[in-house]
Design an enzyme around this catalytic site. Structure first.
Site, PDB file in Angstrom:
ATOM      1  N   ARG A   1      11.551  37.468  17.355  1.00  0.00           N
ATOM      2  CA  ARG A   1      12.127  37.198  16.042  1.00  0.00           C
ATOM      3  C   ARG A   1      11.598  35.886  15.466  1.00  0.00           C
ATOM      4  NH1 ARG A   1      18.337  37.525  17.430  1.00  0.00           N
ATOM      5  NH2 ARG A   1      18.564  37.148  15.186  1.00  0.00           N
TER       6      ARG A   1
ATOM      7  N   LEU B   1      18.725  41.258  26.396  1.00  0.00           N
ATOM      8  CA  LEU B   1      18.372  41.603  25.027  1.00  0.00           C
ATOM      9  C   LEU B   1      19.460  41.028  24.129  1.00  0.00           C
ATOM     10  CD1 LEU B   1      17.354  45.386  25.338  1.00  0.00           C
ATOM     11  CD2 LEU B   1      15.827  43.405  25.201  1.00  0.00           C
ATOM     12  N   ASP B   2      19.075  40.571  22.943  1.00  0.00           N
ATOM     13  CA  ASP B   2      20.059  40.059  22.001  1.00  0.00           C
ATOM     14  C   ASP B   2      21.092  41.145  21.705  1.00  0.00           C
ATOM     15  OD1 ASP B   2      18.556  37.748  21.839  1.00  0.00           O
ATOM     16  OD2 ASP B   2      17.486  38.390  20.035  1.00  0.00           O
ATOM     17  N   LYS B   3      22.271  40.721  21.311  1.00  0.00           N
ATOM     18  CA  LYS B   3      23.363  41.654  21.026  1.00  0.00           C
ATOM     19  C   LYS B   3      22.913  42.791  20.107  1.00  0.00           C
ATOM     20  CE  LYS B   3      27.890  41.949  18.738  1.00  0.00           C
ATOM     21  NZ  LYS B   3      28.959  41.201  18.036  1.00  0.00           N
TER      22      LYS B   3
ATOM     23  N   THR C   1      19.833  43.804  19.399  1.00  0.00           N
ATOM     24  CA  THR C   1      18.551  44.419  19.737  1.00  0.00           C
ATOM     25  C   THR C   1      18.839  45.545  20.714  1.00  0.00           C
ATOM     26  OG1 THR C   1      17.264  42.389  19.416  1.00  0.00           O
ATOM     27  CG2 THR C   1      16.300  44.078  20.833  1.00  0.00           C
TER      28      THR C   1
END
Length: 338
Positions: free
Chosen positions: A257, A149-151, A153
């Protein structure tokens, strides 16, 4: 020497099979099940022999074709300490057993050490928490990351603790749920409201030619990316924002996104893909503007994760409420409808 030892005898039906493939299949039902690449490495290191003591014979080759009745001895050395160091970072553990762990990753926590984030990551936290229960991924005592997961998110993540679990989970994520085993869903608060209440975004993604840190939709080449979305609620009249559930059929970097931006409805608070944030934010209520400022990140949360347990084959399903910062924004937006 420590580690694990296994002895296997080639049955008639396996005769003619490459040594690396035969051993992969022969050890598949063991707790120390190994990937083919890992076995190739062990063969290259001289840890596979036709004699109990090893040595005293020409080195074996991974491409060697095994013969009926041959007996092989496989020595799996103890897992080396992980290169990243364990760090005591609080973890929100949703589920854990000997094979895997499911955690709720908070926004702001990087998953894996990399340039700019060498420590204080989820991997560092898992090494400290799991300790000796990590049996080793590829010969190293570390957690097996099968998705990220993105930082900024938040949401549910599953991580393997053994090679066997790593192989099984990796296969499910590689299939992107098309085998019916894996399900993933995200809650996104987006600007405006899509014209269709539900739909599918099919748009290949590749690194942006303008910035290597960004992804972009491309007409040719790139990697297949498919997102299914459904509008759950809209806020304001006309709609200023919406709550959307996104279900992934593929799992590309920044997929939701970029896809929502391409649809014309970027994720609220997204600093990379959220064009026109200030103009859009001016249409929110003062309460919602305050909640957005406090959020300070993209309003994206991985709220559902389902998969087949790689050892027991039991179907597991997990759901998580919105974290406090995103829930506060959702509540403020909902009050705009009152």
């Amino acid at each position: 020497m420590g580690g694990q030892r296994h002895a296997v005898t080639v049955p008639p039906e396996a005769a003619g099979t490459r040594l690396d493939k035969y051993l992969t299949d022969a050890l598949a039902d063991k707790e120390e099940a190994l990937s083919r690449a890992r076995l190739q490495a062990l063969i290259g290191e001289g840890r596979v022999s036709r004699k109990a003591g090893g040595g005293a014979e020409a080195p074996l080759d991974a491409s060697y074709r095994v013969k009926t009745g041959e007996r092989y001895f496989v020595h799996i050395p103890p897992a080396l300490p992980a290169a990243p160091k364990g760090q005591k970072i609080p973890l929100d553990i949703v589920y854990e057993d000997d094979a895997l762990i499911v955690v709720m990753k908070p926004a702001g926590l990087v998953v894996h050490p990399a340039a700019g984030n060498h420590d204080m990551t989820l991997v560092n936290a898992l090494i400290a928490h799991c300790g000796t229960s990590l049996s080793g991924i590829g010969g190293e005592r570390r957690p097996g990351i099968v998705h990220r997961l993105d930082k900024d998110t938040s949401g549910l993540m599953v991580v393997a603790k053994t090679d066997r679990a790593h192989q099984g989970l990796s296969a499910q994520f590689a299939a992107h749920g098309r085998d019916g085993k894996l399900t993933r869903a995200y809650t996104a608060l987006v600007w405006g409201m899509p014209k269709s209440a539900r739909g599918t975004i099919e748009a290949n993604l590749a690194r942006s030619t303008h910035s290597r840190t960004k992804m972009a939709v491309v007409k040719t080449a790139g990697r297949e990316a498919i997102t299914h979305y459904e509008v759950e609620e809209s806020y304001g009249e006309p709609p200023v924002a919406s709550r959307v559930e996104c279900r992934l059929e593929t799992g590309r970097t920044h997929q939701i996104r970029v896809h929502m931006m391409a649809l014309g409805h970027p994720v609220i608070g997204d600093p990379t893909y959220g064009v026109g944030q200030k103009t859009r934010a001016s249409k929110l209520s003062p309460e919602a503007q305050s909640a957005l400022a406090a959020l300070g990140r993209q309003a994206l949360h991985a709220h559902h994760l389902g998969f087949e347990h790689p050892v027991t084959q039991e179907m597991l399903s997990f759901d998580a409420e919105l974290p406090a910062d995103m829930a506060a924004l959702a509540d403020a937006l909902e009050r705009m409808n009152e």
